[in-house]
Design a protein around this motif. Structure first.
Motif, short mmCIF file in Angstrom:
data_model
loop_
_atom_site.label_atom_id
_atom_site.label_comp_id
_atom_site.label_asym_id
_atom_site.label_seq_id
_atom_site.Cartn_x
_atom_site.Cartn_y
_atom_site.Cartn_z
N THR A 271 -23.70 59.90 71.02
CA THR A 271 -22.58 59.22 71.40
C THR A 271 -23.16 58.20 72.40
OG1 THR A 271 -22.12 60.70 73.18
CG2 THR A 271 -20.83 61.18 71.90
N ALA A 272 -24.45 58.47 72.75
CA ALA A 272 -25.21 56.83 73.15
C ALA A 272 -26.10 56.33 72.62
CB ALA A 272 -26.40 57.81 74.46
N ALA A 273 -26.32 56.84 71.46
CA ALA A 273 -26.93 56.23 70.12
C ALA A 273 -26.20 55.57 69.59
CB ALA A 273 -27.81 56.89 69.75
N THR A 274 -24.74 56.26 69.82
CA THR A 274 -23.70 55.49 68.28
C THR A 274 -22.54 54.85 69.57
OG1 THR A 274 -22.83 57.54 68.19
CG2 THR A 274 -24.27 57.30 66.09
N LEU A 275 -22.07 55.53 69.74
CA LEU A 275 -20.61 55.11 70.58
C LEU A 275 -21.33 53.80 71.35
CD1 LEU A 275 -19.00 58.02 70.45
CD2 LEU A 275 -18.60 56.73 68.03
N HIS A 276 -21.45 54.85 72.47
CA HIS A 276 -22.30 53.47 73.49
C HIS A 276 -23.06 52.17 73.01
CE1 HIS A 276 -23.50 52.88 77.78
NE2 HIS A 276 -24.67 52.07 77.70
N ALA A 277 -23.87 52.10 73.01
CA ALA A 277 -24.97 51.58 71.36
C ALA A 277 -24.12 50.08 70.97
CB ALA A 277 -26.13 52.04 70.36
N HIS A 278 -23.09 50.48 70.85
CA HIS A 278 -21.70 49.14 69.85
C HIS A 278 -20.33 49.57 70.66
CE1 HIS A 278 -23.84 50.81 66.14
NE2 HIS A 278 -23.48 49.26 65.77
N GLY A 279 -20.70 49.50 72.30
CA GLY A 279 -20.25 49.23 73.12
C GLY A 279 -18.96 49.88 73.24
N VAL A 280 -18.86 51.11 72.60
CA VAL A 280 -17.08 52.02 72.57
C VAL A 280 -17.57 53.22 73.11
CG1 VAL A 280 -16.64 54.11 71.28
CG2 VAL A 280 -16.97 51.70 70.01
N THR A 281 -16.58 53.04 75.15
CA THR A 281 -17.49 53.73 75.90
C THR A 281 -15.99 54.60 77.04
OG1 THR A 281 -16.61 51.88 77.41
CG2 THR A 281 -19.57 51.64 77.10
N ASN A 282 -15.59 54.50 76.23
CA ASN A 282 -13.84 55.54 76.44
C ASN A 282 -13.94 56.17 75.61
OD1 ASN A 282 -12.00 56.11 77.93
ND2 ASN A 282 -10.94 54.36 77.81
N ILE A 283 -14.08 57.96 75.15
CA ILE A 283 -13.86 58.65 74.46
C ILE A 283 -13.02 59.34 75.40
CG2 ILE A 283 -14.31 60.06 73.48
CD1 ILE A 283 -15.46 57.95 71.81
N GLN A 284 -12.04 59.62 75.26
CA GLN A 284 -10.90 60.99 76.06
C GLN A 284 -11.18 62.23 75.35
OE1 GLN A 284 -8.96 59.88 78.66
NE2 GLN A 284 -10.14 57.76 78.30
N THR A 285 -11.19 62.53 73.88
CA THR A 285 -11.11 63.68 73.40
C THR A 285 -12.83 63.80 72.73
OG1 THR A 285 -9.65 63.26 71.28
CG2 THR A 285 -9.08 63.89 73.29
N SER A 286 -12.42 65.46 72.58
CA SER A 286 -13.31 65.54 71.04
C SER A 286 -13.41 64.98 69.80
CB SER A 286 -14.13 66.56 70.82
OG SER A 286 -13.03 67.72 70.97
N ALA A 287 -12.06 65.11 69.47
CA ALA A 287 -11.46 64.20 68.52
C ALA A 287 -11.58 62.76 68.41
CB ALA A 287 -10.50 64.23 67.88
N ASP A 288 -11.30 61.97 69.05
CA ASP A 288 -12.03 60.83 69.64
C ASP A 288 -13.80 60.66 68.78
OD1 ASP A 288 -9.40 60.34 70.76
OD2 ASP A 288 -9.72 59.76 72.18
N ALA A 289 -14.04 61.28 69.80
CA ALA A 289 -15.67 61.73 69.54
C ALA A 289 -15.98 61.24 68.11
CB ALA A 289 -16.17 61.93 70.36
N ALA A 290 -15.23 62.11 67.39
CA ALA A 290 -15.54 62.03 65.31
C ALA A 290 -14.89 60.91 64.94
CB ALA A 290 -14.63 63.85 65.25
N LYS A 291 -14.14 60.68 65.42
CA LYS A 291 -13.11 59.44 64.24
C LYS A 291 -13.99 58.19 64.79
CE LYS A 291 -8.67 57.24 63.87
NZ LYS A 291 -7.35 57.59 64.29
#
Length: 434
Positions: A271-291
């Motif tokens: 999640t650091a290398a993908t979401l954080h690197a692309h500015g996605v910093t607010n993940i509420q659930t594990s399903a949110d992370a997958a999506k």
């Protein structure tokens, strides 16, 4: 409770090999460690990686020996005394204190259980579509049926196989581009920030890594092992078995907890290398992370991540429900144990079913169990402190442990683990609202 323990088990070969293979040694510790990476944990680790990048990876390395020490102490308590944590607390401490601890455990477990079921339903809906609430109910039903009607040895085998689902998160790391130099630095050079957001995530990580239900479960599974093997007895009655059993417990615990923390680290890295690197910093659930992974890391990463949520949930739900039933049963003097038939432990199995049913019901209530995923980890982090204090006292209590009180090194690391959890909880409340 001892009436079943002495009965011969025709299904098991009671001869323990002198040099057991690793898979024979691994059992309670492996299952306990793997169940630690439940959907609640996945949500916590995903939030840590999305919000802070690689900045919290050091926590996984730092917490590993602390987690191993407290889990080994829990296992030793069960193996020495032939009773779980709640049974020992009941025997050696005032009833109001025991009731308070068990109540806190139940509250944390049921919230965690409901949140995990909700996350599993959401993940399956992402994969194949359909009604999420129906999936939640089906997952709850399947886990209850397996716990109640599977023979213990077969059920343990099922749980061991389910630990393989965690390799999904190892696979995701190799689907995305990873700056390994930055990862190595972040592991050994902590960047600590005393802000409410940072402290909340730290407590959540520690709370999902060092959780009360894990203590109760691993201790009870050691008791179950004694029931299942005819030649095995509580070490207070068979001290000659101590050296072999303590060695097995240590290997099982360190491997199991190492596996757990490695998987958690991979989730943070992904999640650091993908979401954080692309500015996605607010993940509420594990399903949110997958999506959120799909448009960034591709379909394969999304599918692997989502499947892992379902697999880890199937492993964690029975552990959460089972640890609740064990705690209740020992507190109120019921016959307990997954190795017992339904007719001999009706209240115990009813508690498993009710805990799971309440978890399912939370998904149909105004309380949103999906949003409770992260906060269940925070609650676990706070609840763990009094439980750990009592466990540490119990492990050095001659009336409880006899000649098998924990040694100096294990006791020191166990107390360090307890102090770290307490300090993290205090830090959370101290920075709250600032």
């Amino acid at each position: 409770m001892n009436d079943d323990a002495a009965a011969p088990n025709p299904h098991e070969d009671v001869k323990q090999p002198e040099r057991p293979k690793l898979l024979q040694v691994l059992g309670p510790g492996l299952i306990t460690g793997a169940s630690d990476d439940d959907p609640s944990g996945i949500a916590t680790y995903s939030q840590a990686g999305a919000q802070f990048g690689f900045g919290l990876t050091w926590v996984m390395l730092f917490s590993w020996p602390l987690m191993c020490a407290i889990q080994e102490i829990a296992a030793r308590i069960g193996r020495v005394t032939g009773r779980g944590i709640a049974g020992n607390l009941k025997k050696h401490y005032p009833a109001p204190l025991v009731y308070s601890i068990v109540l806190l455990l139940l509250v944390a477990n049921v919230i965690n259980l409901g949140a995990d079921l909700g996350a599993m339903g959401a993940a399956l809906k992402l994969l194949i579509g359909g009604p999420q609430l129906v999936y939640v109910a089906l997952f709850g039903l399947v886990t209850v049926l397996l716990e109640v009607f599977s023979r213990y040895s077969r059920y343990v085998s099922i749980l061991k196989w389910l630990t393989l689902s965690l390799f999904a998160y190892v696979g995701v790391v190799f689907v995305v581009k990873m700056p390994w130099g930055e990862v190595a630095r972040s592991l050994v050079i902590p960047q600590i920030s005393f802000t409410p957001a940072y402290m909340t995530v730290v407590v959540a990580i520690l709370g999902t890594t060092i959780s009360p239900y894990l203590f109760f479960w691993q201790a009870e599974e050691e008791v179950e092992e004694v029931k299942e093997r005819d030649e095995a007895k509580p070490l207070e009655r068979a001290p000659e078995q101590a050296a072999t059993e303590f060695r097995r417990i240590r290997i099982d615990t360190w491997v199991g907890m190492g596996f757990s923390n490695a998987v958690a680290l991979f989730i943070i890295l992904t999640t650091a290398a993908t979401l954080h690197a692309h500015g996605v910093t607010n993940i509420q659930t594990s399903a949110d992370a997958a999506k959120a992974l799909e448009p960034i890391a591709g379909k394969a990463a999304f599918v692997i991540f989502a499947i892992g949520i379902v697999g880890t949930g199937l492993l964690a739900i029975p552990v959460l429900a089972g640890s609740s039933a064990y705690a209740l049963g020992e507190t109120f003097g019921w016959h307990v144990g997954l190795s017992r038939k339904l007719s001999r432990a009706k209240a115990f199995y009813a508690a498993i079913a009710v805990a799971t049913l309440v978890g399912v019901a939370l998904n149909n209530s105004p309380i949103d169990p999906i949003k409770a995923l992260f906060w269940s980890a925070v609650i676990n982090g706070v609840v763990a402190v009094p439980v750990m204090v009592l466990m540490m006292h119990l492990s050095s209590h001659k009336a409880a442990m006899g000649d098998f009180q924990v040694g100096r090194i294990l006791k020191t690391v166990g107390w360090i683990s307890t102090i770290v959890m307490a300090a993290a909880a205090v830090g959370l409340f101290a920075t709250w609202g600032k």
